[in-house]
Design a protein around this motif. Structure first.
Motif: not given
Length: 441
Positions: A188-195, A361-366
Motif C-alpha cells: 500500500x505504501x509503495x503505491x501511495x509513494x508512486x502516486x 511492490x513484488x511479493x507483498x501482501x497486496x
C-alpha cells in the motif's frame, strides 16, 4: 465481588477513560464472566492484576507530562504485567501496557492525567489521474515543475525501492519491525509513494506521479496487513517533526497519510491524540494531507485524523478515465462524507481515487492476494481515498517548488481556491471541488 470491582472501576473513572477503552474492558470482562460462578471470586483479582491493556495516557499539558512520566515509569516496574513503552515529545502523551489494577493506581497517584485512550487500531484506507488534475505539465518561469527539492514523507506500510523512485528514497524508518533498509511487505505504501512521486521510468513515462522528481521518506507505521495503532502512527508523525529539527536545511515539506480510524466523540476535535499530533506537524510548518476515509456514501464518516480542521482532508473522485471532461465526474461512492462529528465541513477537496495505476511492490501482501490488479510487471491498480491523498501531496510539492515559503495554511487556501466546480455541489461530499494543479499554482 468480581462484578463490583470491574463495574465500579468503569463508573469511577468513566470521565477519564475514552469510550473504546471502556468497551474493551467490558468485552474482556464478559469473557471472564463465562467461567463457573464458584470461580468468580478467584477470577476478580486475576482479572484486575493480569489482563493487559495497551493504552495512550494523556496528561493535562507538557509540563505535567515531564513531572509525571518518571514517576509513572518507576511505578510500572513493580508490576510484571506492565510496561512503559514510549514518551511523545510533541504532545503530552505516553504509551504504556497496563493492568486494570495499575490503571486504578495511575488515576489515584497522578492527578495530572486528563484521559486514557485505547491504543486503537489504525488501518490503511483501501477499497489517467495526473493529466485530469492538470499536474502533468505545469510550467512556471519557463521551467516545468516536478517537485524537485521537495520531500514527501509517506507514513504507511513502507516503501519498496522501485525503479521509479531510484535515488529519491532519502530516508526510511520502521516502527513495526525496526528494520533500516526500505521495504514494503504490504504494498500500500509503495503505491501511495508512486502516486505522489513516481517518475514512470519502468513504463516509459506512462505511469508517473504528480511530482516525479520529489524525494520520498518512507515511514513504516502499518504492518504487513495494513494495520497499525494510534501509537505507531503518532510515533511516525512525531518522527517527522523531530527529523525537521535535526535537518533544517533538508526538511520534510509534506506528510501523506493514507490511513485512519473511526473518530471518537470528544468535546472538541483536538482532544483526539491523533489530531493533536498532526496539528503539531502542521504548526511546525509541514503540510499534512490525510485521507477522508472509505466509508461512503453515508454522511458523517470522515476518519481521524482527517477530522482535523487544520490539515488538508482529501476525498476521492471518479473521473471516469476522462482527462479533460468534468461533466460525467462524480465523487466515488466509497469516499467518506462530512460533516465531522464537530460540525466541520469535510473533505476539503477531491482528487482522483478510482483505478489509480501506480507502483507495485513484488511479493507483498497486496501483490499476492490481489494479483488480478497487476497492470504491468511494475505497476498495480488500486482505488480509495488512499490513492487520492498522495496525488494531492504531489501537487503540494509542485506548489512548494514554485513558492517555497508558503505556510501550510496558505497552501491549503490556494488549493481550495484553485479547485474546479462543475455543478451545484454538496460541500460535505465534494469539499471545495476537484483539485487542479494549474489553478492552485
Amino acid at each position: 465481588m468480581f462484578d463490583y470491582s470491574v463495574i465500579q472501576f468503569i463508573q469511577t473513572y468513566a470521565h477519564q477513560l475514552d469510550k473504546p477503552l471502556q468497551i474493551e474492558i467490558l468485552n474482556l470482562y464478559k469473557r471472564f464472566k463465562r467461567a463457573p460462578e464458584f470461580l468468580q471470586h478467584r477470577l476478580g483479582p486475576l482479572f484486575m492484576h493480569t489482563v493487559k491493556l495497551s493504552v495512550i495516557v494523556e496528561f493535562e499539558d507538557m509540563e505535567c507530562q515531564k513531572q509525571s512520566v518518571q514517576q509513572l515509569q518507576h511505578s510500572l516496574t513493580t508490576n510484571a504485567h506492565c510496561q512503559f513503552k514510549n514518551q511523545f515529545s510533541s504532545v503530552p502523551c505516553c504509551s504504556v501496557d497496563v493492568t486494570l489494577a495499575a490503571l486504578a493506581d495511575l488515576f489515584k497517584s497522578h492527578s495530572t492525567v486528563r484521559k486514557v485512550h485505547l491504543n486503537r487500531q489504525v488501518q490503511a484506507l483501501l477499497d489517467h489521474a495526473i493529466p485530469s488534475v492538470q499536474a502533468d505539465h505545469v510550467v512556471r518561469n519557463n521551467n516545468q515543475l516536478t517537485g524537485q527539492g521537495i520531500t514527501i514523507a509517506v507514513i504507511d506500510t513502507g516503501v519498496y525501492p522501485h525503479s521509479d523512485l531510484e535515488g529519491r528514497i532519502v530516508h526510511f524508518v520502521d516502527f513495526i519491525n525496526r528494520r533500516s533498509a526500505p521495504y514494503d511487505d504490504n504494498g500500500h505504501g509503495t503505491h501511495c509513494a508512486g502516486a505522489a512521486a513516481g517518475n514512470g521510468a519502468a513504463s516509459g513515462g506512462t505511469y508517473k506521479g504528480a511530482a516525479p522528481k520529489a524525494n520520498i521518506i518512507g515511514v513504516k507505521a502499518l504492518d504487513r496487513l495494513g494495520a497499525g495503532s494510534l501509537e505507531t502512527v503518532m510515533q511516525g508523525v512525531e518522527w517527522c517533526i523531530e527529523y525537521n529539527r535535526n535537518h533544517p536545511n533538508n526538511p520534510i515539506h509534506v506528510i501523506s497519510l493514507s490511513l485512519g480510524s473511526p473518530p471518537q466523540r470528544f468535546k472538541e476535535e483536538n482532544a483526539d491524540p491523533m489530531v493533536q499530533v498532526v496539528e503539531r506537524a502542521w504548526q511546525s510548518g509541514i503540510v499534512v494531507c490525510a485521507a477522508a476515509g472509505n466509508s461512503g456514501p453515508r454522511d458523517r464518516t470522515i476518519t481521524s485524523p482527517g477530522i482535523s480542521n487544520e490539515i488538508i482532508t482529501v476525498g476521492a473522485l471518479d473521473d471516469r478515465n476522462t482527462q479533460h471532461t468534468r461533466q460525467d465526474d462524480v465523487a466515488a461512492d466509497f469516499s467518506s462524507r462530512g460533516p465531522t462529528p464537530y460540525g466541520e465541513t469535510k473533505p476539503d477537496l477531491l482528487a482522483p481515487g478510482v483505478n489509480i495505476i501506480s507502483l507495485r511492490a513484488p511479493n507483498s501482501y497486496l501483490d499476492r492476494s490481489q494479483s488480478s490488479r497487476r497492470v504491468h510487471p511494475s505497476y498495480f491498480s488500486l482505488s480509495g481515498t488512499s490513492m487520492a491523498t498522495p496525488i494531492c501531496a504531489g501537487i503540494v510539492a509542485l506548489m512548494l517548488e514554485h513558492h517555497p515559503h508558503l505556510a501550510p495554511n496558505e497552501v491549503k487556501e490556494k488549493l481550495k481556491n484553485g479547485t474546479v466546480q462543475w455543478k451545484d455541489i454538496n460541500s460535505n461530499l465534494y469539499g471545495s471541488g476537484y483539485i487542479n494543479a494549474e489553478n492552485s499554482i
